[in-house]
Design a protein around this motif. Structure first.
Motif, PDB file in Angstrom:
ATOM      1  N   ASP A   1      41.216  39.907  44.092  1.00 28.70           N
ATOM      2  CA  ASP A   1      42.655  40.159  44.283  1.00 28.70           C
ATOM      3  C   ASP A   1      43.149  39.698  45.652  1.00 28.70           C
ATOM      4  OD1 ASP A   1      41.592  41.989  46.027  1.00 28.70           O
ATOM      5  OD2 ASP A   1      42.355  43.777  44.998  1.00 28.70           O
ATOM      6  N   GLY A   2      42.240  39.140  46.458  1.00 25.55           N
ATOM      7  CA  GLY A   2      42.655  38.576  47.746  1.00 25.55           C
ATOM      8  C   GLY A   2      42.977  39.602  48.808  1.00 25.55           C
ATOM      9  N   THR A   3      42.590  40.849  48.594  1.00 29.33           N
ATOM     10  CA  THR A   3      42.957  41.868  49.590  1.00 29.33           C
ATOM     11  C   THR A   3      41.809  42.241  50.529  1.00 29.33           C
ATOM     12  OG1 THR A   3      42.312  43.674  48.117  1.00 29.33           O
ATOM     13  CG2 THR A   3      44.626  42.943  48.014  1.00 29.33           C
ATOM     14  N   LYS A   4      40.583  41.885  50.135  1.00 28.11           N
ATOM     15  CA  LYS A   4      39.435  42.321  50.950  1.00 28.11           C
ATOM     16  C   LYS A   4      38.504  41.155  51.264  1.00 28.11           C
ATOM     17  CE  LYS A   4      39.686  47.045  49.742  1.00 28.11           C
ATOM     18  NZ  LYS A   4      39.411  48.025  48.727  1.00 28.11           N
ATOM     19  N   ILE A   5      37.814  41.335  52.366  1.00 27.10           N
ATOM     20  CA  ILE A   5      36.818  40.332  52.742  1.00 27.10           C
ATOM     21  C   ILE A   5      35.472  41.024  52.907  1.00 27.10           C
ATOM     22  CG2 ILE A   5      36.063  38.762  54.572  1.00 27.10           C
ATOM     23  CD1 ILE A   5      38.746  37.779  54.885  1.00 27.10           C
ATOM     24  N   LEU A   6      34.465  40.401  52.320  1.00 25.95           N
ATOM     25  CA  LEU A   6      33.103  40.909  52.454  1.00 25.95           C
ATOM     26  C   LEU A   6      32.427  40.140  53.580  1.00 25.95           C
ATOM     27  CD1 LEU A   6      30.565  42.441  51.491  1.00 25.95           C
ATOM     28  CD2 LEU A   6      30.335  40.739  49.678  1.00 25.95           C
TER      29      LEU A   6
ATOM     30  N   GLN B   1      29.763  44.638  55.090  1.00 28.64           N
ATOM     31  CA  GLN B   1      30.992  45.328  55.462  1.00 28.64           C
ATOM     32  C   GLN B   1      32.145  44.826  54.607  1.00 28.64           C
ATOM     33  OE1 GLN B   1      31.057  44.580  59.748  1.00 28.64           O
ATOM     34  NE2 GLN B   1      32.510  46.277  59.895  1.00 28.64           N
ATOM     35  N   VAL B   2      32.985  45.715  54.152  1.00 29.59           N
ATOM     36  CA  VAL B   2      34.183  45.306  53.416  1.00 29.59           C
ATOM     37  C   VAL B   2      35.394  45.638  54.290  1.00 29.59           C
ATOM     38  CG1 VAL B   2      35.575  45.671  51.351  1.00 29.59           C
ATOM     39  CG2 VAL B   2      33.076  45.703  51.191  1.00 29.59           C
ATOM     40  N   LEU B   3      36.177  44.631  54.597  1.00 30.72           N
ATOM     41  CA  LEU B   3      37.356  44.840  55.439  1.00 30.72           C
ATOM     42  C   LEU B   3      38.618  44.428  54.698  1.00 30.72           C
ATOM     43  CD1 LEU B   3      36.109  43.472  58.883  1.00 30.72           C
ATOM     44  CD2 LEU B   3      36.162  45.839  58.103  1.00 30.72           C
ATOM     45  N   SER B   4      39.698  45.027  55.081  1.00 32.94           N
ATOM     46  CA  SER B   4      40.973  44.658  54.458  1.00 32.94           C
ATOM     47  C   SER B   4      41.472  43.356  55.092  1.00 32.94           C
ATOM     48  CB  SER B   4      41.955  45.799  54.683  1.00 32.94           C
ATOM     49  OG  SER B   4      43.202  45.299  54.999  1.00 32.94           O
ATOM     50  N   VAL B   5      41.945  42.460  54.268  1.00 32.64           N
ATOM     51  CA  VAL B   5      42.456  41.188  54.779  1.00 32.64           C
ATOM     52  C   VAL B   5      43.612  41.433  55.733  1.00 32.64           C
ATOM     53  CG1 VAL B   5      43.699  39.095  54.112  1.00 32.64           C
ATOM     54  CG2 VAL B   5      41.691  39.802  52.815  1.00 32.64           C
ATOM     55  N   ASP B   6      44.448  42.390  55.386  1.00 31.14           N
ATOM     56  CA  ASP B   6      45.620  42.655  56.232  1.00 31.14           C
ATOM     57  C   ASP B   6      45.241  42.958  57.669  1.00 31.14           C
ATOM     58  OD1 ASP B   6      47.306  42.205  54.225  1.00 31.14           O
ATOM     59  OD2 ASP B   6      47.648  44.316  53.692  1.00 31.14           O
ATOM     60  N   GLY B   7      44.123  43.641  57.837  1.00 31.51           N
ATOM     61  CA  GLY B   7      43.691  43.975  59.194  1.00 31.51           C
ATOM     62  C   GLY B   7      43.171  42.776  59.973  1.00 31.51           C
TER      63      GLY B   7
ATOM     64  N   TRP C   1      33.607  46.730  46.229  1.00 30.61           N
ATOM     65  CA  TRP C   1      34.634  46.400  47.229  1.00 30.61           C
ATOM     66  C   TRP C   1      35.140  47.663  47.927  1.00 30.61           C
ATOM     67  CZ3 TRP C   1      35.085  41.527  48.688  1.00 30.61           C
ATOM     68  CH2 TRP C   1      34.709  40.531  47.807  1.00 30.61           C
ATOM     69  N   GLN C   2      34.482  48.808  47.646  1.00 35.97           N
ATOM     70  CA  GLN C   2      34.969  50.071  48.198  1.00 35.97           C
ATOM     71  C   GLN C   2      34.182  50.537  49.422  1.00 35.97           C
ATOM     72  OE1 GLN C   2      37.760  50.936  46.936  1.00 35.97           O
ATOM     73  NE2 GLN C   2      37.508  49.356  45.350  1.00 35.97           N
ATOM     74  N   THR C   3      32.835  50.500  49.289  1.00 30.78           N
ATOM     75  CA  THR C   3      32.027  51.039  50.395  1.00 30.78           C
ATOM     76  C   THR C   3      32.253  50.187  51.640  1.00 30.78           C
ATOM     77  OG1 THR C   3      30.390  51.575  48.713  1.00 30.78           O
ATOM     78  CG2 THR C   3      29.691  51.785  51.011  1.00 30.78           C
ATOM     79  N   GLU C   4      32.608  50.850  52.703  1.00 31.77           N
ATOM     80  CA  GLU C   4      32.952  50.091  53.898  1.00 31.77           C
ATOM     81  C   GLU C   4      31.754  49.420  54.542  1.00 31.77           C
ATOM     82  OE1 GLU C   4      35.277  52.180  56.766  1.00 31.77           O
ATOM     83  OE2 GLU C   4      36.902  52.467  55.308  1.00 31.77           O
ATOM     84  N   LYS C   5      30.630  50.134  54.587  1.00 33.23           N
ATOM     85  CA  LYS C   5      29.507  49.560  55.320  1.00 33.23           C
ATOM     86  C   LYS C   5      28.176  50.008  54.726  1.00 33.23           C
ATOM     87  CE  LYS C   5      28.721  48.344  60.089  1.00 33.23           C
ATOM     88  NZ  LYS C   5      29.139  48.560  61.464  1.00 33.23           N
ATOM     89  N   LYS C   6      27.285  49.032  54.527  1.00 30.91           N
ATOM     90  CA  LYS C   6      25.904  49.336  54.140  1.00 30.91           C
ATOM     91  C   LYS C   6      25.007  48.594  55.124  1.00 30.91           C
ATOM     92  CE  LYS C   6      27.093  49.426  49.226  1.00 30.91           C
ATOM     93  NZ  LYS C   6      26.941  48.782  47.929  1.00 30.91           N
ATOM     94  N   GLN C   7      23.879  49.210  55.476  1.00 30.07           N
ATOM     95  CA  GLN C   7      23.025  48.563  56.474  1.00 30.07           C
ATOM     96  C   GLN C   7      21.554  48.568  56.046  1.00 30.07           C
ATOM     97  OE1 GLN C   7      24.084  50.508  60.243  1.00 30.07           O
ATOM     98  NE2 GLN C   7      25.327  48.672  60.649  1.00 30.07           N
ATOM     99  N   ILE C   8      20.859  47.535  56.464  1.00 29.59           N
ATOM    100  CA  ILE C   8      19.421  47.434  56.200  1.00 29.59           C
ATOM    101  C   ILE C   8      18.759  46.946  57.496  1.00 29.59           C
ATOM    102  CG2 ILE C   8      17.637  46.234  54.865  1.00 29.59           C
ATOM    103  CD1 ILE C   8      19.822  45.870  52.656  1.00 29.59           C
TER     104      ILE C   8
ATOM    105  N   ALA D   1      35.677  30.027  52.752  1.00 25.73           N
ATOM    106  CA  ALA D   1      35.923  30.644  51.447  1.00 25.73           C
ATOM    107  C   ALA D   1      37.443  30.728  51.295  1.00 25.73           C
ATOM    108  CB  ALA D   1      35.326  32.043  51.422  1.00 25.73           C
ATOM    109  N   MET D   2      37.906  30.514  50.062  1.00 24.54           N
ATOM    110  CA  MET D   2      39.354  30.618  49.822  1.00 24.54           C
ATOM    111  C   MET D   2      39.568  31.522  48.616  1.00 24.54           C
ATOM    112  SD  MET D   2      40.855  26.777  50.357  1.00 24.54           S
ATOM    113  CE  MET D   2      39.489  25.708  49.946  1.00 24.54           C
ATOM    114  N   ASP D   3      40.643  32.282  48.644  1.00 28.24           N
ATOM    115  CA  ASP D   3      40.954  33.020  47.428  1.00 28.24           C
ATOM    116  C   ASP D   3      41.578  32.034  46.432  1.00 28.24           C
ATOM    117  OD1 ASP D   3      43.483  32.673  48.455  1.00 28.24           O
ATOM    118  OD2 ASP D   3      44.180  34.660  47.868  1.00 28.24           O
ATOM    119  N   ALA D   4      41.807  32.501  45.207  1.00 28.07           N
ATOM    120  CA  ALA D   4      42.257  31.575  44.157  1.00 28.07           C
ATOM    121  C   ALA D   4      43.567  30.897  44.538  1.00 28.07           C
ATOM    122  CB  ALA D   4      42.400  32.325  42.843  1.00 28.07           C
ATOM    123  N   THR D   5      44.450  31.629  45.188  1.00 36.13           N
ATOM    124  CA  THR D   5      45.754  31.048  45.521  1.00 36.13           C
ATOM    125  C   THR D   5      45.671  30.120  46.730  1.00 36.13           C
ATOM    126  OG1 THR D   5      46.289  32.806  47.072  1.00 36.13           O
ATOM    127  CG2 THR D   5      46.891  33.172  44.749  1.00 36.13           C
ATOM    128  N   GLY D   6      44.616  30.267  47.494  1.00 36.47           N
ATOM    129  CA  GLY D   6      44.494  29.479  48.720  1.00 36.47           C
ATOM    130  C   GLY D   6      45.273  30.085  49.874  1.00 36.47           C
TER     131      GLY D   6
END
Ligand code: SF4
Ligand code: SF4
Lengths: 450, 423
Positions: free
Chosen positions: B398-403, B415-421, B14-21, B356-361
């Motif tokens: 933890d509901g903070t990031k989206i893949l 790509q991993v992005l922050s949900v807040d953004g 959940w850390q690396t921002e971007k990987k490409q193939i 997709a939903m996080d556990a809390t919805g």
């Protein structure tokens, strides 16, 4: 066999033995007969039915519209209004207390002497829908379990396998893979993409295609590939768009089939369903099964092959190398002409493909039924001779065109017209639009944008 | 999401921002490359590839499996990230997972299905013209002359509708007498029916329920070991509730649809249609897709229809893990949108996938296609950017990031992005 060899047409018709009907009748009691009839008429019909019954003034204007009436030397008992009188009116008058002989006649009339083609409704000053009335009679037959054998067996297949020909799940997929492999002889990277999530189009067919006419799937694959279409076919049940339950009055199975069809498309997230050249299947998912399920209109856009071919040809996705030379005429299938108004587009498709088009008369929404529609051909061999007698007018219509080739963009029509041409010795080749497109198209891949 | 998946997700990057193939490059190496599939964690992208006549293999992140097959189809990633394909050589079919073939061979295999944690892989099989099921390389001992409606439980149990007596062509009386039974792990139940549809396991995989037709006009529900006495005009797939002790099913009577529980009327509202039940056992909540007036569709939760309606279709009804959010996809006037807890988003999508939903919805993310471009929407807001292709988004535990897994210009991106953004 020419119809002149049939000496007593009436006895040919009334002497037909259908084991399922005979056995079903044996099991019935007077109480059950009256109970079922009264239940269907009182609980399953409404204002529409009552209006039709009360409004018909026996003017007879519908009679000349019916191919059965015309094919039987204008015998009044074949007029649409007479079919209602001989069945529903009598059941209403007798409050369901009818004899087994009556029921036997009723099965014959509703299942084999009306194609539910709706031609007569266009000529009735009140627009009375005799097809709906005959389908109500078939509903009673279904509830009494006296539906003709062959079509009931087909409905059983629908209910058990979700397709009408007992095609097993692996046979379906295997057939698609086999056609894909064969078609790679023409385009080496051709695919019949199975279960391609998010494709634009789900292509659906009727079960006789994988069972007997797999070459039609091959042709479609070539057309789709050349046109650069983003398409798919489902591996799961729901691929068969046909629906004989609609014609036996088994509305519950009919609705279940339509549900399976739309769910297959929804699972694949396609924008639209393109269906092969079949008329009754179109009616079943556009007009009947979907409505029983609660969808007023198709929940996913539904495109009949005529419409789709028109799109491919007019947008240049399919190019014609050289137009078809033989003289052709066109049979307008009831369910997509009267039922959907595709007759003008069908003519445009013919003219884009063929050099020499001869109109059949009458035509378009006034065309006569092929004689097989409405489940009549599906009642099977016991009724074949009577079906031929009842189709004389269609044979005359075909002959008058003098065309070498008859295009019939519907499976039922195709089979029914083949029976007619064989029976009456009409020298005419019968083709689908897909056959002609495959023959005249440029076998190159469309390079334009989406 | 069960524990195994949740643990698995924690271990994802959940850390690396971007990987490409660069997937487009594959096209130059093969005759053709089929549509790409992406692993749940986004680390692998794979396609069936063809290199010669009847020579297929699998390309994963640019590496090709050693094995080649004469035929291959149905490439899928399991929920735990294994890559499986149905493949054949010498007319014998098997399952190949991460390049290793099962020992079992069949004349045909299809309907590949996973349990939701990926531990079990089941499929329908045909051998010498007889039909059955294989789960994790263990085929049923008994095979049948016909089989439909294969289903797999979370615990690896399997069930399917099987034909237990032969029928000669056109034997409609034999058919009416009941040729079909439900086989569970290969063994048929003693009861036979004219039709059986829609088998459903309970949450422990111990019991089953299904829809039956007793004769041409009478439908009912089979619950665990016995059929309900009542018959109906029709019925749809049932669902277990209340820790599997009860069963609800949509049934049609008098031309209308009702929700019954244990063979008794349950919901008091009457519907024009009612199907696709979703259950949240802990919350004791039941929802269904319903039509409350003809041609109008909505969701009914605990017999309270939502205010929002769809004219065309509703699909993919589902609860979030903790049961606080109920989502469905609504289609009106040809356009799809997400409706979450009766609140519609404004998407106007041509195609839309189950969110997709996080556990809390609290976080709901969905991919959609509009005018040929793919987009992501989170909690109703369309994220900036568009893609040639977008795969199912994933939300961190933890509901903070989206893949975000996408392809644009022939490059696959993880790509991993922050949900807040995004919200
Ligand atoms: S629906 Fe067609 S076949 Fe039936 S009575 Fe009318 S015209 Fe004749
Ligand atoms: S044309 Fe209409 S009103 Fe006249 S007999 Fe026929 S159905 Fe009745």
């Amino acid at each position: 066999m020419q119809d002149s060899t049939i000496e007593n047409k009436d006895s040919v018709k009334t002497d037909v033995i259908d084991e399922a009907v005979e056995r079903g009748l044996e099991r019935l009691t007077p109480e059950r007969i009256a109970g079922v009839i009264n239940q269907v008429l009182a609980k399953e019909t409404g204002a529409r039915f009552k209006t039709y019954i009360d409004t018909c003034m026996r003017c007879g204007l519908c009679a000349d519209a019916c191919s059965f009436f015309l094919s039987n030397d204008r015998d009044p008992k074949f007029s649409p209004a007479a079919k209602v009188k001989q069945t529903l009116t009598e059941m209403l008058e007798k409050r369901g207390n009818v004899s087994k002989d009556f029921l036997k006649n009723m099965v014959r009339i509703a299942h084999t002497e009306c194609n539910v083609c709706k031609r007569c409704s266009m000529y009735c000053p009140f627009g009375i829908d005799i097809a709906y009335m005959m389908l109500t009679v078939r509903r009673i037959c279904h509830k009494l379990e006296i539906t003709p054998l062959y079509i009931q067996d087909t409905v059983n297949s629908h209910s058990a396998t979700m397709n009408q020909m007992w095609v097993k799940e692996d046979e379906w997929i295997d057939t698609l893979q086999w056609q894909e492999e064969d078609a790679r002889e023409e385009f080496e990277d051709l695919r019949i993409p199975l279960d391609k999530d998010g494709a634009d189009i789900m292509y659906s067919v009727i079960a006789p295609e994988p069972k007997f006419q797999a070459g039609l799937i091959y042709q479609t694959a070539v057309i789709m590939h050349a046109a650069g279409v983003n398409w798919t076919m489902p591996s799961n049940p729901g691929w068969d768009n046909s629906n004989m339950a609609m014609f036996t009055g088994d509305f519950e199975i009919s609705g279940r089939l339509a549900k399976a069809h739309y769910e297959a498309a929804a699972d694949l997230h396609v924008n639209r369903i393109v269906m092969g050249e079949c008329g009754h299947a179109f009616r079943s998912v556009y007009d009947v099964g979907n409505r029983w399920a609660g969808w007023r209109m198709p929940p996913i856009e539904l495109v009949h092959a005529i419409d789709f071919f028109h799109e491919l040809l007019t947008t240049g996705r399919i190019k014609v190398k050289e137009k078809y030379k033989k003289s052709v005429t066109l049979h307008d299938p009831c369910n997509v002409s009267r039922g959907r108004g595709l007759h003008d587009k069908a003519r445009e498709v013919v003219n884009l493909l063929c050099d020499n088009f001869i109109e059949m008369t009458p035509n378009k929404e006034h065309n006569f039924c092929c004689g097989a529609g409405g489940g009549v051909i599906n009642c099977g061999p016991p009724y074949k001779t009577t079906r031929m007698i009842n189709n004389r007018v269609k044979k005359e219509q075909l002959e008058q065109t003098g065309a070498e080739v008859l295009i019939a963009p519907c499976h039922n029509c195709h089979s029914g017209l083949e029976d007619i041409t064989h029976h009456y010795g009409v020298d005419m080749e019968i083709k689908f639009f897909g056959d002609i497109i495959y023959e005249v198209m440029e076998k190159t891949i469309y390079q334009g944008g989406v | 999401m069960n524990d195994k998946n949740a643990n698995g997700r924690n271990a994802w990057d959940w850390q690396t921002e971007k990987k490409q193939i660069p997937v487009k490059e594959w096209e130059s190496q093969f005759n053709w490359v089929e549509e790409p599939h992406v692993s749940p964690d986004g680390e692998q992208v794979a396609s069936i590839v063809n290199s010669d006549e009847a020579e297929f293999s699998i390309c994963v992140n640019g590496d090709v499996w050693e094995d080649t097959f004469e035929k291959a189809w149905s490439l899928k990633f399991s929920p735990d990230g294994r890559l499986a394909v149905l493949a054949a050589n010498d007319e014998e079919w098997t399952v190949c997972i991460d390049g290793t073939e099962w020992e079992s061979r069949f004349d045909y295999i299809w309907g590949m299905t996973f349990s939701s944690d990926g531990s079990y892989l089941g499929a329908a099989i045909q051998q010498d013209g007889e039909y059955g099921v294989v789960v994790n390389d263990e085929p049923w001992e008994s095979l049948y002359e016909n089989m439909n409606h294969f289903t797999l439980s979370e615990q690896g149990g399997s069930a399917a509708v099987v034909q237990v007596s032969s029928m000669s062509q056109g034997d409609i009386d034999g058919f009416a007498g009941g040729l079909f039974s439900l086989a569970v792990n290969g063994e048929p139940m003693p009861q036979t029916f004219m039709n059986i549809w829609d088998p459903a396991f309970d949450s422990q995989g111990k019991h089953l329920a299904f829809t039956i037709r007793k004769n041409r006009s009478d439908y009912s529900i089979f619950q665990v070991d016995t059929a309900w006495d009542q018959t109906f005009q029709s019925a749809w797939k049932p669902a277990f509730i209340e820790n599997d002790t009860s069963l609800v099913a949509p049934v049609r009577t008098g031309g209308k649809w009702y929700l019954y529980k244990n063979a008794r009327p349950f919901w008091s509202n009457v519907y024009e249609q009612l199907w696709q039940i979703a259950v949240h056992q802990e919350k004791k909540s039941i929802a269904a897709i319903v039509s409350d007036s003809y041609g109008k569709w909505t969701v009914s939760q605990d017999d309270r229809p939502w205010t929002n309606h769809a004219d065309q279709m509703i699909t993919d009804l589902s609860f979030s893990e903790q049961g606080d959010t109920l989502c469905a996809l609504f289609k009106t006037n040809g356009a799809w949108t997400v409706v979450a807890n009766d609140k519609p988003w404004d998407l106007g999508a041509d195609k839309l996938w189950k969110p997709a939903m996080d556990a809390t919805g609290e976080i709901v993310a969905a991919r959609f296609e509009k005018q040929g471009r793919y987009h992501l929407a989170v909690n109703g807001r369309v994220a900036p950017g568009d893609y040639d292709m977008l795969f199912d988004p994933e939300i961190s535990p933890d509901g903070t990031k989206i893949l975000i897994k996408s392809i644009t210009g022939g490059i696959y991106s993880r790509q991993v992005l922050s949900v807040d953004g995004l919200i």
